[in-house]
Each structure stands twice: as structure tokens, then as C-alpha cells.
Design a protein around this motif. Structure first.
Motif, PDB file in Angstrom:
ATOM      1  N   ALA A 290       0.828  -1.207   0.000  1.00 47.54           N
ATOM      2  CA  ALA A 290       0.000   0.000   0.000  1.00 47.54           C
ATOM      3  C   ALA A 290       0.863   1.258   0.000  1.00 47.54           C
ATOM      4  O   ALA A 290       0.586   2.216  -0.747  1.00 47.54           O
ATOM      5  CB  ALA A 290      -0.939  -0.012   1.206  1.00 47.54           C
ATOM      6  N   MET A 291       1.910   1.280   0.803  1.00 53.66           N
ATOM      7  CA  MET A 291       2.752   2.468   0.909  1.00 53.66           C
ATOM      8  C   MET A 291       3.574   2.692  -0.362  1.00 53.66           C
ATOM      9  O   MET A 291       3.790   3.843  -0.764  1.00 53.66           O
ATOM     10  CB  MET A 291       3.675   2.336   2.119  1.00 53.66           C
ATOM     11  N   VAL A 292       4.020   1.609  -0.997  1.00 56.04           N
ATOM     12  CA  VAL A 292       4.776   1.756  -2.247  1.00 56.04           C
ATOM     13  C   VAL A 292       3.877   2.332  -3.340  1.00 56.04           C
ATOM     14  O   VAL A 292       4.274   3.228  -4.093  1.00 56.04           O
ATOM     15  CB  VAL A 292       5.369   0.400  -2.688  1.00 56.04           C
ATOM     16  N   GLY A 293       2.642   1.831  -3.428  1.00 55.41           N
ATOM     17  CA  GLY A 293       1.726   2.356  -4.433  1.00 55.41           C
ATOM     18  C   GLY A 293       1.419   3.827  -4.235  1.00 55.41           C
ATOM     19  O   GLY A 293       1.309   4.586  -5.212  1.00 55.41           O
ATOM     20  N   PHE A 294       1.302   4.258  -2.995  1.00 50.43           N
ATOM     21  CA  PHE A 294       0.980   5.662  -2.714  1.00 50.43           C
ATOM     22  C   PHE A 294       2.190   6.569  -2.893  1.00 50.43           C
ATOM     23  O   PHE A 294       2.124   7.595  -3.584  1.00 50.43           O
ATOM     24  CB  PHE A 294       0.443   5.786  -1.290  1.00 50.43           C
ATOM     25  N   SER A 295       3.307   6.207  -2.286  1.00 49.64           N
ATOM     26  CA  SER A 295       4.465   7.092  -2.297  1.00 49.64           C
ATOM     27  C   SER A 295       5.063   7.254  -3.685  1.00 49.64           C
ATOM     28  O   SER A 295       5.523   8.335  -4.060  1.00 49.64           O
ATOM     29  CB  SER A 295       5.528   6.570  -1.320  1.00 49.64           C
ATOM     30  N   THR A 296       5.042   6.201  -4.501  1.00 47.23           N
ATOM     31  CA  THR A 296       5.576   6.310  -5.859  1.00 47.23           C
ATOM     32  C   THR A 296       4.731   7.245  -6.710  1.00 47.23           C
ATOM     33  O   THR A 296       5.256   8.078  -7.460  1.00 47.23           O
ATOM     34  CB  THR A 296       5.645   4.921  -6.520  1.00 47.23           C
ATOM     35  N   LEU A 297       3.425   7.131  -6.595  1.00 43.68           N
ATOM     36  CA  LEU A 297       2.544   8.005  -7.366  1.00 43.68           C
ATOM     37  C   LEU A 297       2.586   9.441  -6.851  1.00 43.68           C
ATOM     38  O   LEU A 297       2.361  10.383  -7.617  1.00 43.68           O
ATOM     39  CB  LEU A 297       1.102   7.484  -7.319  1.00 43.68           C
ATOM     40  N   LEU A 298       2.884   9.600  -5.567  1.00 42.90           N
ATOM     41  CA  LEU A 298       2.966  10.948  -5.009  1.00 42.90           C
ATOM     42  C   LEU A 298       4.131  11.723  -5.608  1.00 42.90           C
ATOM     43  O   LEU A 298       4.081  12.952  -5.725  1.00 42.90           O
ATOM     44  CB  LEU A 298       3.098  10.873  -3.485  1.00 42.90           C
ATOM     45  N   LEU A 299       5.177  11.015  -6.010  1.00 43.86           N
ATOM     46  CA  LEU A 299       6.329  11.670  -6.616  1.00 43.86           C
ATOM     47  C   LEU A 299       6.004  12.215  -8.007  1.00 43.86           C
ATOM     48  O   LEU A 299       6.674  13.134  -8.495  1.00 43.86           O
ATOM     49  CB  LEU A 299       7.504  10.689  -6.729  1.00 43.86           C
ATOM     50  N   GLY A 300       4.961  11.646  -8.640  1.00 44.20           N
ATOM     51  CA  GLY A 300       4.641  12.082  -9.993  1.00 44.20           C
ATOM     52  C   GLY A 300       4.031  13.457 -10.058  1.00 44.20           C
ATOM     53  O   GLY A 300       4.080  14.116 -11.100  1.00 44.20           O
ATOM     54  N   GLY A 301       3.429  13.915  -8.947  1.00 48.51           N
ATOM     55  CA  GLY A 301       2.812  15.230  -8.955  1.00 48.51           C
ATOM     56  C   GLY A 301       1.559  15.259  -9.795  1.00 48.51           C
ATOM     57  O   GLY A 301       1.015  14.228 -10.211  1.00 48.51           O
ATOM     58  N   PHE A 302       1.071  16.467 -10.087  1.00 47.91           N
ATOM     59  CA  PHE A 302      -0.157  16.615 -10.862  1.00 47.91           C
ATOM     60  C   PHE A 302       0.154  16.600 -12.356  1.00 47.91           C
ATOM     61  O   PHE A 302       1.109  17.202 -12.822  1.00 47.91           O
ATOM     62  CB  PHE A 302      -0.864  17.924 -10.501  1.00 47.91           C
ATOM     63  N   SER A 303      -0.721  15.887 -13.100  1.00 46.89           N
ATOM     64  CA  SER A 303      -0.605  15.854 -14.550  1.00 46.89           C
ATOM     65  C   SER A 303      -1.982  15.605 -15.136  1.00 46.89           C
ATOM     66  O   SER A 303      -2.745  14.790 -14.624  1.00 46.89           O
ATOM     67  CB  SER A 303       0.370  14.750 -15.009  1.00 46.89           C
ATOM     68  N   ARG A 304      -2.301  16.331 -16.212  1.00 40.63           N
ATOM     69  CA  ARG A 304      -3.596  16.122 -16.864  1.00 40.63           C
ATOM     70  C   ARG A 304      -3.694  14.735 -17.485  1.00 40.63           C
ATOM     71  O   ARG A 304      -4.778  14.243 -17.745  1.00 40.63           O
ATOM     72  CB  ARG A 304      -3.812  17.179 -17.944  1.00 40.63           C
TER      73      ARG A 304
END
Length: 375
Positions: A290-304
Motif C-alpha cells: 500500500a505504501m509503495v503504491g501511494f508514495s511512488t505516485l505521489l512523486l509524480g505530482g499533478f498531470s492532466r
């Protein structure tokens, strides 16, 4: 728990339930087809098929829970990012560590479910399933009631019947008994009946021929008979004294002497150590997923266009960590003293999550990295 935590936790659990249901259904259909063909082909009823299916579900659920945990965390994080919810939350002062709190609670909830499964439900279901498989394999009557097929109910024993009438009469029976290394016997009969005699089963053959071949003298003796009884109870070994393997025992059974447990089950100390510690390491791995899925996507920031690139990276990281765990199992099986290696993937995943959250908590570093990539 704050309203934000309850909102995110409800979203995680909702999507987790959806992905778990879909994955269990897909895996169950694949296994049910093979199980149905095997059981019904052996003459078992539909109730036996349903029983075997129900007993196999706990282990199947245990297998898909980490995948469903990661899928739920990644999907909710991606949706919140694409709908700018994460951007709004971060602009109000909620940092990555604060946003990771409901994700951590979500992982703990799934870990609790998985602990109940791994420590109690799965061993109990597997033990019952193993017992039922033994009973089915020893049910000679069911194994012989298949027409038009050469069957092998025991070692060096072959049975065939052309047709089974609605009243249970077996037509055109062939039975080859090669258990005696000195001679082989072939029985053929126009019809036969299966008769239960207490715990035993007897095959009554009518109007047949017995052919006995002596392998030493190469002489064949034949004899016709009007009726002949053949005890088929000895074709399958009895289940008395059957050992219960380590995977089929609940965790409280491991709290005794492992040497005695190894003697009773027939499993090595390495197998016992691997099974015991994997029941604690697997639930912890759900938290890491769960934490890997969240933290990795959090690094991507906002994108359309979403953060699907980060989703692929996160899934790759999870596969790598899980593959690392599989490589360490052999070390524990070889030497039980290496049991701390079972928790190494959880430790690696934790370090990776801490590093990604630390980087995400420094927006200036991320902006410089993106500007450098754009340049």
C-alpha cells in the motif's frame, strides 16, 4: 481520526474490496474449471466440487490480497491526483507524511485480515482439504464407476467397464492385477456388482474368465467361473496414522518444540521456520504494498494525463521486492537460523517508502529535477 483520514480510508477500502472481488473471481474460475473436470471425471458429485471449491478459497484470497492492496492504493492515489485533490490538500499544508497516514492505516487493516487468514483460516481449510482428498482417493467405488475408460485405482491394477446400467450393474468388466511380481492375473466378466461390506468393498463378477500367467515358467492357466468375488479394499492404503504437514497446522501449534513438530509432521526445521515466519512477513508486506503504491505516485505530482508512468514503476518495484523474497526462501529452508531473511523484503520496502516520502516532502528538489528533465 480526522475527516480527511476517514475519507481517504473509505476510498482505499472500497477500491480494495472491488479489486479483491475481481481477482478472486478470475483466479477462482480458472481453478474451478480444472477442479470440476477432475472431480466430475472421477465420478464425484457436484456437492464434492462445491466443498473443494469452498476449502480452496481462503488460500486463493490470501494470494490475491497483496495485489488488491496495491491496486486499491494506486487507483485511489491516481484518481485523487488527476482530480487535483492531492494538489489542494498539499496547498492547505498537508505534507506527504500527513497524507500517508490513512494509507498506513489502510495497510494495517488489510494486514489484519491477512493475519487471520494466514494464521488460522488457511491452515484449517488446507488441513480439511488434504483430509478430504485422502478420503476421495480411497473411495474405490467412486473411482471405478467411470465407464469406457481404463482406470488405475491402485499401483499395478487396471480396471475397465464398457457400460454402467442405471441400476448399478457393470457390463463387460476387465480387471488386471499385477501386484504380485511372480504372476499376473486378468479377470474378464460379462457383468459385475460393487458390494459394500462394512468398511470394505467387494467386486462380484459373474460369468467370467480368469487368466493367470506365471512369469517364471511362462505358463498361462485359465479358469471359467459363474461368479467370483474380488476384495478391492486393499487397492488403496488406509489413512490411519496420516501425518499432518506443517502448512496444515495453525500458528499456535508452532509454539511447541520444533524438533518434536518436525518429527510429528515429517517436515524439516527449515520448512517449519519458513512457514512460521512467512505468516508474519506476508501481512507486513501488505502494508509495504500500500505504501509503495501511494508514495511512488505521489512523486509524480499533478498531470492532466495522469500518473500511469508512476503506476508502472510502482508495480515494477513491488514485483522486484516480491521476487527478492522468493530468492531468500531457499536460504531459510537450507538453514533455519537464517529466518530474519524472511523480513528483509519488508525492510527494503520500508526504506524505499521512507526515501520516496522524504523526497516528496521537498518540493524544491522535485521542481529542480523536473526543470532539468524539461531542459
Amino acid at each position: 481520526m480526522a475527516r480527511l483520514d476517514r475519507y481517504m480510508l473509505s476510498q482505499f477500502l472500497l477500491l480494495f474490496g472491488f479489486f479483491a472481488l475481481v481477482l478472486v473471481a478470475l483466479f477462482w474460475i480458472n481453478r474451478a474449471v480444472l477442479l470440476f473436470d477432475r472431480l466430475i471425471g472421477d465420478g464425484q458429485s457436484a456437492l464434492v466440487f462445491l466443498e473443494f471449491t469452498a476449502l480452496g478459497l481462503p488460500k486463493l484470497i490470501l494470494t490475491v490480497l497483496p495485489i488488491a492492496t496495491f491496486a486499491g492504493a494506486a487507483y485511489v492515489t491516481n484518481r485523487m491526483s488527476s482530480e487535483s485533490e492531492l494538489t489542494v490538500l498539499q496547498s492547505t499544508g498537508s505534507g506527504p507524511w500527513r497524507l500517508a497516514r490513512p494509507v498506513f492505516v489502510y495497510g494495517l487493516c488489510v494486514a489484519g485480515m491477512m493475519s487471520v487468514l494466514s494464521h488460522f483460516l488457511v491452515p484449517m481449510a488446507q488441513g480439511q482439504l488434504s483430509q478430504r482428498e485422502t478420503e476421495i482417493s480411497q473411495n474405490v467405488t467412486a473411482r471405478l464407476l467411470t465407464e469406457g475408460t481404463f482406470l488405475h485405482p491402485g499401483e499395478n491394477v487396471t480396471f475397465y467397464t464398457r457400460l454402467i446400467d442405471t441400476d448399478g450393474v457393470l457390463r463387460d468388466v476387465f480387471l488386471s492385477d499385477r501386484r504380485n511380481p511372480d504372476e499376473g492375473v486378468i479377470y474378464t466378466a460379462a457383468e459385475a456388482y460393487l458390494v459394500r461390506n462394512g468398511e470394505g468393498t467387494t467386486l462380484i463378477m459373474v460369468d467370467g474368465l480368469a487368466q493367470r500367467l506365471n512369469r517364471d515358467t511362462k505358463r498361462l492357466a485359465t479358469a471359467k467361473f459363474r461368479d467370483f468375488s474380488f476384495d478391492i479394499s486393499a487397492l488403496v492404503s488406509k489413512s490411519a496414522g496420516r501425518r499432518i504437514s506443517v502448512p496444515n497446522r495453525t500458528t499456535p501449534a508452532f509454539l511447541t518444540s520444533w524438533d518434536q513438530l518436525s518429527e510429528d509432521s515429517g517436515d524439516s526445521l527449515g520448512t517449519i521456520a519458513e512457514e512460521f515466519h512467512s505468516r508474519f512477513a506476508q501481512p507486513l508486506f501488505c502494508v509495504v504494498a500500500a505504501m509503495v503504491g501511494f508514495s511512488t505516485l505521489l512523486l509524480g505530482g499533478f498531470s492532466r494525463f495522469g500518473v500511469w508512468r508512476e503506476v508502472v514503476i510502482a508495480f515494477g518495484l513491488l514485483i522486484a521486492i516480491d521476487g527478492f523474497r522468493g530468492a531468500l526462501v531457499d536460504e531459510v529452508l537450507t538453514d533455519p537460523s537464517n529466518w530474519p531473511l524472511m523480513y528483509m523484503p519488508v525492510l527494503v520496502g520500508t526504506i524505499l517508502v521512507v526515501a520516496m516520502l522524504s523526497v516528496a516532502s521537498r518540493p524544491s528538489l522535485l521542481r529542480r529535477r523536473r526543470r532539468g528533465a524539461a531542459a
